[in-house]
Design a protein around this motif. Structure first.
Motif: not given
Length: 690
Positions: A149-160
């Motif tokens: 599963t490639f990174v472009e398929q995975v949502p970027f994490p929320a950063v707080t």
């Protein structure tokens, strides 16, 4: 042969066997079910005890079978070969059963095979039970996908990210000065409320490590005189002094002051376009790539959420859409996705802690706390935040751990698969279900039950009051009790989602170069924050792809049947056709055997009736009667005025052969006259039933 000779012979044997029933004296071997050879002369079937066996022979008059019985000596353990179970054992494909039914086997042999077959069945039952327990109690297994599963398929994490400082020093001084103003001045009344909040935030909520042991007691504290004045002038139950979140929004560092420079995917952005303010258990923070509060909470309308962001995020409504499939060009705008792994394509921003404005902190250090989490999760910065050190450049490499759900597990009960499919469990105060949100709601419900209020960062509706400083200790006791007992033990309904993503971050840092003005522009002028203790943070996916885990069914129906069949085949030689054999031998075959027995029994009864009628006809003709009896019968017939003339019975008996007697018997049974001709063909006698 004269008449007297016939009479004498008849007197010698008053009940001779009729000549029509005699056979040749050659003994014919007959075989019973047990394979033993028998011989007999007579074809008449007789009823014998129950320990006899069936025999079959052919009639001299018809080419068909009939059932006969004969008994012979046998040992008690010898099986009856005609019984259905014996035939089943001899013909079945199951191993070992034929040795139980074979004849001439010693009882020890039979006991050995009974024991062997029983042990095999018990072993097979134990193995099948183990497989069944594994299938019924733990039907879900987690395996790895065979493809990446490639990174472009995975949502970027929320950063707080949150500043260690909770309240700006300039704001604290402003509130304390205003609290000393005229009592009738509205600004003074508002200042009293702010001082009340200030003490609550700095002295009670989220104490630093040193303050827990009563060290640094004077740092970040409110003047006791001003605090006493403010406490006397306000009512603790006043709704206006319960909203701590509103105080933090105006007393904490704004996101516009915290975030100075921002990059996303190598492009420059205004930080206000990427980061939005949010209140957490750590205080006021700024978050990137997180669902707007208006959509996350069911009963909250946050005016700080941009309408366009709400509209864009609203298109993403299902947790099952976390992993992009198919054409990536058609993916939605939110949640944001990193196009390729690495620092260059990730998120980078510069933050200013503004150390000169530190008044009270949640830690004994300076800098920031950063947390990466799912876009629909409420951030828990206090528990899981990474420390961001001033004057350093930080590299936060994120590794996603993806768990997907196979569609087949939807048919398994929730208790057995131990996770929720999309939409199976609905929260009362959140629009998006996650295990973390469920636990937050559970603790909020416990707090409301005990204190009749909830903390400012907890989910709520408009009917639930916010716990002010007066209820702080009650709320804190509930939280501590839930931690001691275990949140998962208290909130047992908060199962994970079957499809989920967790983010694990590894941080490294390096100090800025010294003796070099990094922030001088082309005119050799530095920005206002250049001399501050700033930090640069890079957040990015550290690998191009990962192998997702999949929740799938441990055993499907075909797998279960194959396991059962393999065990039965290994231990007993049992197969699908063996099961068909079992049904056949004890259903269809039993029925057909019973039907054939009834058919043969009916034929036997008809033959026996015919034999009785034949004997009656012979007796009527005088065959086998005494001479005196025959004489009396002839005298009676001669004296009768009958138009039918009879030959002497003796002549009839002597001249008639077996075929004539059979014809006579047949004519008698049908109640119609029958012509008998003697061997010479000279006379005919008409016989009629009286």
């Amino acid at each position: 042969m004269d008449h007297q000779s016939i009479s004498d012979k008849t007197d010698t044997n008053p009940n001779p066997r009729p000549s029509s029933l005699r056979t040749n004296s050659t003994k014919r071997p007959m075989f019973g079910c047990k394979g033993k050879s028998l011989s007999f002369e007579d074809k008449i079937c007789t009823v014998i005890p129950n320990d006899s066996v069936f025999l079959q022979t052919e009639s001299d008059h018809e080419d068909e079978d009939r059932m006969c019985f004969s008994s012979f000596d046998s040992r008690w353990w010898e099986p009856d070969g005609d019984r259905n179970w014996v035939q089943y054992c001899m013909n079945t494909s199951i191993h070992g059963l034929k040795y139980l039914a074979e004849s001439k086997r010693h009882i020890c042999e039979r006991l050995f095979w009974v024991l062997a077959f029983g042990i095999s069945c018990l072993t097979a039952s134990h193995l099948i039970n183990s497989v069944w327990l594994k299938y019924s109690q733990s039907p879900v297994v987690i395996t790895f996908q065979p493809f990446e599963t490639f990174v472009e398929q995975v949502p970027f994490p929320a950063v707080t990210i949150c500043n260690m400082n909770k309240v700006l020093k300039s704001k604290a001084d402003e509130y304390m000065r205003a609290a000393m103003g005229p009592e009738n001045d509205p600004q003074t009344v508002e200042a009293w409320k702010n001082v009340y909040y200030l003490d609550h935030v700095c002295s009670t909520s989220n104490k630093p490590f040193s303050a827990t042991f009563n060290y640094t007691s004077t740092q970040g504290t409110v003047d006791p005189t001003i605090l006493q004045l403010a406490s006397n002038k306000i009512t603790t139950g006043d709704k206006d002094v319960e909203d701590v979140a509103e105080f933090l929004q105006k007393a904490s560092q704004p996101c516009s002051d915290m975030m100075k420079l921002c990059l996303w995917q190598g492009n420059v952005y205004d930080c206000s376009e990427l980061f939005r303010p949010i209140e957490t258990n750590f205080g006021k923070c700024c978050t990137f790539n997180m669902v707007p509060q208006t959509l996350l909470h069911r009963y909250m309308d946050d005016a700080r959420d941009a309408p366009q962001d709400i509209s864009d995020w609203n298109e993403w409504t299902s947790m099952s859409e976390l992993i992009s499939k198919g054409d990536l060009s058609s993916r939605k705008k939110f949640p944001r996705v990193q196009n390729r792994a690495g620092k260059v394509s990730g998120l980078a921003f510069l933050v200013d802690p503004d150390l000169e404005e530190y008044f009270c902190t949640a830690s004994d250090s300076t800098g920031f706390r950063l947390a990466t989490h799912l876009s629909t999760d409420v951030p828990h910065v206090t528990d899981f935040g990474l420390a961001i050190r001033p004057n350093y450049e930080h590299f936060v490499s994120v590794r996603p751990e993806i768990t997907l759900a196979d569609d087949v597990i939807e048919g398994i009960s929730i208790e057995k698969r131990n996770c929720y499919m999309d939409g199976e469990f609905r929260l009362n105060y959140y629009n998006y279900y996650t295990s973390s949100n469920c636990m937050d709601e559970c603790i909020a419900n416990l707090t409301y039950e005990a204190c009749n209020c909830v903390r400012y960062y907890m989910p709520r509706d408009h009917n639930r009051a916010i716990c002010g400083p007066a209820k702080y200790q009650c709320a804190e006791d509930v939280k501590q009790k839930s931690f001691n007992l275990g949140v998962k033990n208290i909130c047992q309904n908060c199962l994970p989602t079957c499809t989920e993503i967790k983010y694990f971050a590894d941080a490294t840092s390096t100090p800025f170069r010294r003796r070099v003005d990094l922030w001088a522009d082309e005119y050799n002028k530095s920005t206002s924050w250049a001399k501050s203790n700033i930090s640069i943070i890079h957040v990015y996916f550290g690998q191009d792809s990962s192998y997702a885990r999949v929740r799938s069914q441990l055993y499907g129906f075909s797998d279960l049947v194959a396991n059962f069949g393999g065990i039965m085949g290994l231990m007993c030689g049992f197969s699908g056709l063996s099961f068909i054999e079992l049904i056949y031998f004890f259903s269809l075959r039993v029925w057909f055997r019973q039907r054939r027995k009834r058919h043969l029994r009916q034929k036997q009864e008809l033959r026996e009736a015919a034999e009785r009628d034949r004997e009656t006809a012979l007796a009527y003709l005088g065959v086998g009667l005494s001479s005196s009896r025959r004489a009396s019968i002839e005298s009676a017939r001669s004296n009768a005025n009958n138009s039918i003339s009879f030959k002497p019975i003796s002549l009839v008996a002597n001249s008639a052969n077996e075929k004539d007697v059979d014809s006579l018997s047949s004519g008698y049974v049908s109640n119609s006259p029958t012509n008998l001709a003697d061997n010479n063909g000279d006379d005919v006698v008409a016989v009629s039933k009286f």
